[in-house]
Motif scaffolding. Sequence first.
Motif, mmCIF file in Angstrom:
data_model
loop_
_atom_site.group_PDB
_atom_site.id
_atom_site.type_symbol
_atom_site.label_atom_id
_atom_site.label_comp_id
_atom_site.label_asym_id
_atom_site.label_seq_id
_atom_site.Cartn_x
_atom_site.Cartn_y
_atom_site.Cartn_z
ATOM 1 N N GLN A 88 0.851 -1.173 0.000
ATOM 2 C CA GLN A 88 0.000 0.000 0.000
ATOM 3 C C GLN A 88 0.895 1.233 0.000
ATOM 4 O O GLN A 88 1.837 1.330 0.784
ATOM 5 N N ARG A 94 -1.959 9.665 3.457
ATOM 6 C CA ARG A 94 -3.207 9.053 3.014
ATOM 7 C C ARG A 94 -2.914 7.951 2.008
ATOM 8 O O ARG A 94 -2.076 8.121 1.123
ATOM 9 N N VAL A 352 -11.384 -6.511 0.536
ATOM 10 C CA VAL A 352 -10.507 -5.356 0.298
ATOM 11 C C VAL A 352 -9.035 -5.727 0.429
ATOM 12 O O VAL A 352 -8.249 -5.587 -0.512
ATOM 13 N N GLU A 353 -8.627 -6.199 1.602
ATOM 14 C CA GLU A 353 -7.221 -6.439 1.872
ATOM 15 C C GLU A 353 -6.746 -7.754 1.278
ATOM 16 O O GLU A 353 -5.737 -7.819 0.575
ATOM 17 N N GLY A 372 -13.494 -2.169 4.921
ATOM 18 C CA GLY A 372 -13.920 -1.093 4.039
ATOM 19 C C GLY A 372 -12.738 -0.557 3.253
ATOM 20 O O GLY A 372 -11.585 -0.688 3.664
ATOM 21 N N ARG A 373 -13.008 0.050 2.112
ATOM 22 C CA ARG A 373 -11.930 0.579 1.268
ATOM 23 C C ARG A 373 -11.288 1.808 1.884
ATOM 24 O O ARG A 373 -10.099 2.065 1.687
ATOM 25 N N GLU A 374 -12.041 2.591 2.628
ATOM 26 C CA GLU A 374 -11.478 3.774 3.271
ATOM 27 C C GLU A 374 -10.749 3.367 4.543
ATOM 28 O O GLU A 374 -11.308 2.673 5.393
ATOM 29 N N LYS A 375 -9.517 3.800 4.666
ATOM 30 C CA LYS A 375 -8.755 3.489 5.877
ATOM 31 C C LYS A 375 -9.187 4.421 7.003
ATOM 32 O O LYS A 375 -9.350 5.624 6.798
ATOM 33 N N VAL A 376 -9.379 3.845 8.191
ATOM 34 C CA VAL A 376 -9.713 4.625 9.381
ATOM 35 C C VAL A 376 -8.417 5.083 10.030
ATOM 36 O O VAL A 376 -7.572 4.266 10.417
ATOM 37 N N HIS A 396 -8.424 -0.901 8.120
ATOM 38 C CA HIS A 396 -9.506 -1.000 7.137
ATOM 39 C C HIS A 396 -10.675 -1.810 7.689
ATOM 40 O O HIS A 396 -11.814 -1.631 7.261
#
Length: 508
Positions: A88, A94, A352-353, A372-376, A396
Motif C-alpha cells: 500500500q 493518506r 478489500v485487503e 472497508g476501502r477507506e482506511k480509518v 480497514h
Amino acid sequence: MSNALLVAGTTSDAGKSVVTAGICRWLVRRGVKVAPFKAQNMSLNSMVTLDGAEIGRAQVMQAQAARVEPEAAMNPVLLKPGADGRSQVVLLGRPVGEVGALDYRDRKPYLLERSLECLADLRRRFDVVICEGAGSPAEINLRAGDIANMGLARAAGLPVVVVGDIDRGGVFAAMFGTLALLSAEDQKLVAGWLVNKFRGDARLLRPGLDMLHELTGRPVLGTLPMLPGLWLDAEDSLDLSTAVAHAEVVGPYGADVLRVAVPRFPRLSNFTDLDALAQEPGVLVRWATRPEELADADLVVLPGTRATVADLAWLRERGLERPLRERAAAGRPVLGICGGYQMLGRRITDFVESGSGPVDGLGLLPTTVEFGREKVLGRPVGEAYGERVEGYEIHHGVVAVEGGEAFLDGCREGAVWGTTWHGALENDGFRRAFLREVAALAGRAFVPAPDTAFAAAREARLNRLGDLIEEHADTDALWRLIEGGVDGELPFVPPGAPAARTMEGDRL
C-alpha cells in the motif's frame, strides 16, 4: 547555509534511524530548530499525526527527539507491504493505492517531486533538516528511480554521512564497497563515515579508520559505542530480536514475573505497542511461533498486522488456535490489538485487503468485522479502569460489537479483551490497572511499579542518543557539513575505476 544532512547506511538496520534521532536531539539541545525527514519509508510500524496523517513510527520518534510535533511532510511516502507481494502506498499521510514493485517504479518520478516539495518546505520552516536514507545507497539496481538516498541527495544538494554497523563484521568492506559502487557524481556528496555499534578497545580500531580515510578520501566522523536496551520504535522486522528483549525481569514491586507471549505474525505491524509492556519492571515479553510457547504465558497479546486474514491462517497453520481457545475457556487473559482484535471475532468479511470474502474468526469475542476501502485513521481518547487513555487507529477492518462489556472502542468477554487502539498501553495509569487485573486472573503475585512512566523512559533514551552523538561524533565536522555542504570534490579512484561512470539524469 545548506541546513540539511542525509544519514545513509551501508545496510538496513545499520543504525540510520537512531543516528538521525541522536543528531536531532544533539541539535535541539543546542537551541537549533530541527526537523527529521525520510522521503520513502517501507515499514509496517506507523503512527497517526494530530491532523490524521499516517507516517512511519521512526519519524515520529525522531520528531520527539527534535521536540517538534510530527507531520506528514516528515515522511511523504510510506510503503506498507501486504501478503500478496504488493504494498500500500501512503502519500502525505493518506493511502493512494496498492502497487507491485514494477508498478511502483513507474510512480517514482512523481513521488520524488512530492518528496522534494516536502523537504523544501521543511527547510524553509526549520533551521536544520536531518534526512534519513532507506536501505543502502549502493543498491545499484534501484539507483535509476531512487528517491530516498543518492537520488534525493543529488536533487536537493545534500551532504551524505554513511553509517556502518561494525557489530555485524565487515564494516570497512561495506563502507569502501558502498562508495566504490556509486557514480562519480554521487560520490562527490559522500562526506564521511560513522562507525556504529562498536564494542571493545578503540585503540585496536584506529589503524583501520586511518586506512579507510586513506583509501576513500573521507574521514571517519565518529565511532559510536553499542548501546544495549535502546528499543526505540523499531522500524522493521530486522529489529524484532531486540524490540522487546530488554525488560527488567526481576522488579522490586512483586515476587512473580508476569510472562507475556506474542505470536510473531509474518506481517506484524505496530509492534511498538509492546514497548510499554517490555519496559515494565517484572514483565517478560517474548515472541511465540509454537503452541508450547503460549503454555506458561500469563497474558497472550495478538498484535496488529497488515494482513489480518493471511496472518490468521498462519496462526492456525502453526497450531496456535487451540491454546488460545483453551485459554479463553479457562479464564486466562488474551488481548487483541487492531488486527489481533479482528481475529478474535466470530467472522471477518474481507473483499478489500485479502479478497477472501467471509472467513471464520477465532470466535472468542462477540464481534464481526467487515473491511472497508477507506482506511480509518484517528487519535481517539477514552477511559478504561477509571483512567484516561489516548491512542491511535490505523485500519480497514470495521468491527461491529454484538455483546460483551465495553472496552475502549472494543469489547471484553471474560478474560478476553479487544481494541482497535494502538498505543493504549503507553498510558501509565491504564497499563498498571490492566496488568493488575491480568495478574489477578493469572494468579500471580505481581504488582506493577507505581513510578514507571513510559514517556519519561522514552525521553531518557532519546537523551542517551543525544549524548551518543555529542560524546562520540565529530560534532564540529557535522555542523560544518550542515552549514556548508560538501566543500569541493573528494578524491576516490578505487581499482576498476567504477567512479569514472557518469550519470545522465536518473539513469546509469
